[in-house]
Design a protein around this motif. Structure first.
Motif, mmCIF file in Angstrom:
data_model
loop_
_atom_site.group_PDB
_atom_site.id
_atom_site.type_symbol
_atom_site.label_atom_id
_atom_site.label_comp_id
_atom_site.label_asym_id
_atom_site.label_seq_id
_atom_site.Cartn_x
_atom_site.Cartn_y
_atom_site.Cartn_z
ATOM 1 N N SER A 118 0.827 -1.208 0.000
ATOM 2 C CA SER A 118 0.000 0.000 0.000
ATOM 3 C C SER A 118 0.859 1.255 0.000
ATOM 4 O O SER A 118 0.570 2.228 -0.700
ATOM 5 C CB SER A 118 -0.933 0.015 1.209
ATOM 6 O OG SER A 118 -1.842 -1.046 1.134
ATOM 7 N N ALA A 119 1.935 1.244 0.781
ATOM 8 C CA ALA A 119 2.833 2.401 0.812
ATOM 9 C C ALA A 119 3.524 2.585 -0.543
ATOM 10 O O ALA A 119 3.657 3.712 -1.039
ATOM 11 C CB ALA A 119 3.871 2.228 1.909
ATOM 12 N N GLY A 120 3.930 1.484 -1.159
ATOM 13 C CA GLY A 120 4.565 1.562 -2.469
ATOM 14 C C GLY A 120 3.599 2.041 -3.538
ATOM 15 O O GLY A 120 3.971 2.813 -4.425
ATOM 16 N N ALA A 121 2.349 1.595 -3.460
ATOM 17 C CA ALA A 121 1.349 2.043 -4.422
ATOM 18 C C ALA A 121 1.050 3.522 -4.240
ATOM 19 O O ALA A 121 0.889 4.259 -5.218
ATOM 20 C CB ALA A 121 0.072 1.219 -4.270
ATOM 21 N N GLY A 122 0.984 3.974 -3.001
ATOM 22 C CA GLY A 122 0.765 5.398 -2.746
ATOM 23 C C GLY A 122 1.922 6.235 -3.253
ATOM 24 O O GLY A 122 1.724 7.317 -3.832
ATOM 25 N N PHE A 123 3.153 5.753 -3.068
ATOM 26 C CA PHE A 123 4.317 6.473 -3.581
ATOM 27 C C PHE A 123 4.300 6.517 -5.102
ATOM 28 O O PHE A 123 4.583 7.551 -5.712
ATOM 29 C CB PHE A 123 5.601 5.795 -3.094
ATOM 30 C CG PHE A 123 6.851 6.422 -3.656
ATOM 31 C CD1 PHE A 123 7.267 7.673 -3.240
ATOM 32 C CD2 PHE A 123 7.599 5.738 -4.604
ATOM 33 C CE1 PHE A 123 8.410 8.244 -3.775
ATOM 34 C CE2 PHE A 123 8.736 6.301 -5.130
ATOM 35 C CZ PHE A 123 9.149 7.565 -4.716
ATOM 36 N N GLY A 124 3.950 5.399 -5.734
ATOM 37 C CA GLY A 124 3.882 5.370 -7.198
ATOM 38 C C GLY A 124 2.810 6.292 -7.737
ATOM 39 O O GLY A 124 2.998 6.967 -8.751
ATOM 40 N N ALA A 125 1.671 6.362 -7.052
ATOM 41 C CA ALA A 125 0.596 7.253 -7.495
ATOM 42 C C ALA A 125 0.996 8.703 -7.345
ATOM 43 O O ALA A 125 0.747 9.538 -8.235
ATOM 44 C CB ALA A 125 -0.671 6.984 -6.693
ATOM 45 N N SER A 126 1.651 9.037 -6.218
ATOM 46 C CA SER A 126 2.078 10.431 -6.044
ATOM 47 C C SER A 126 3.181 10.786 -7.040
ATOM 48 O O SER A 126 3.244 11.919 -7.525
ATOM 49 C CB SER A 126 2.538 10.660 -4.616
ATOM 50 O OG SER A 126 3.663 9.857 -4.318
#
Length: 131
Positions: A118-126
């Motif tokens: 989830s943290a990696g997906a949030g970083f990728g989205a940002s």
């Protein structure tokens, strides 16, 4: 005292109908998916009836005399069908990823937070928003 082998025999006989039901679930769900895909292809700004959608799709396989407009065929084949196909493939990929997580951790209620997905997906989205 009860014989344990007799109990096992009863359990296996009770589970046979459940196993037969499990084999009927997948074809039923695939049929439901196909029906919902046909209905969703017909929905939109230009409404196309389901029988016409099926005829347009079948005309690419079977020789059918067209009774639809060329714009309806263009909408179905070039706009809506690729979107529905992509949505089905993304859903299948997410389901496979969830099943892999459940199998990896042997936990049916596992969440993507365990490995930091989830943290990696949030970083990728940002990062995608920034670029």
């Amino acid at each position: 005292m009860l014989d344990r082998t007799a109990d096992r025999g009863l359990e296996s006989r009770r589970s046979l109908p459940a196993a037969a039901r499990d084999h009927a679930v997948l074809p039923a769900l695939l049929l439901l998916l196909a029906a919902l895909a046909v209905l969703s292809i017909g929905m939109g700004r230009v409404s196309i009836p389901p029988d016409r959608v099926v005829a347009i799709l079948a005309s690419k396989v079977f020789p059918i005399e067209p009774y639809w407009t060329s714009s309806e065929e263009l909408i179905v084949l070039n706009v809506r069908l690729p979107r529905i196909g992509a949505a089905i493939m993304v859903g299948a990929a997410l389901a496979a990823a969830g099943a892999a997580y459940q199998n990896l951790f042997r936990n049916p209620i596992v969440s993507p937070d365990i490995l930091g997905v989830s943290a990696g997906a949030g970083f990728g989205a940002s990062l995608a928003v920034m670029c």
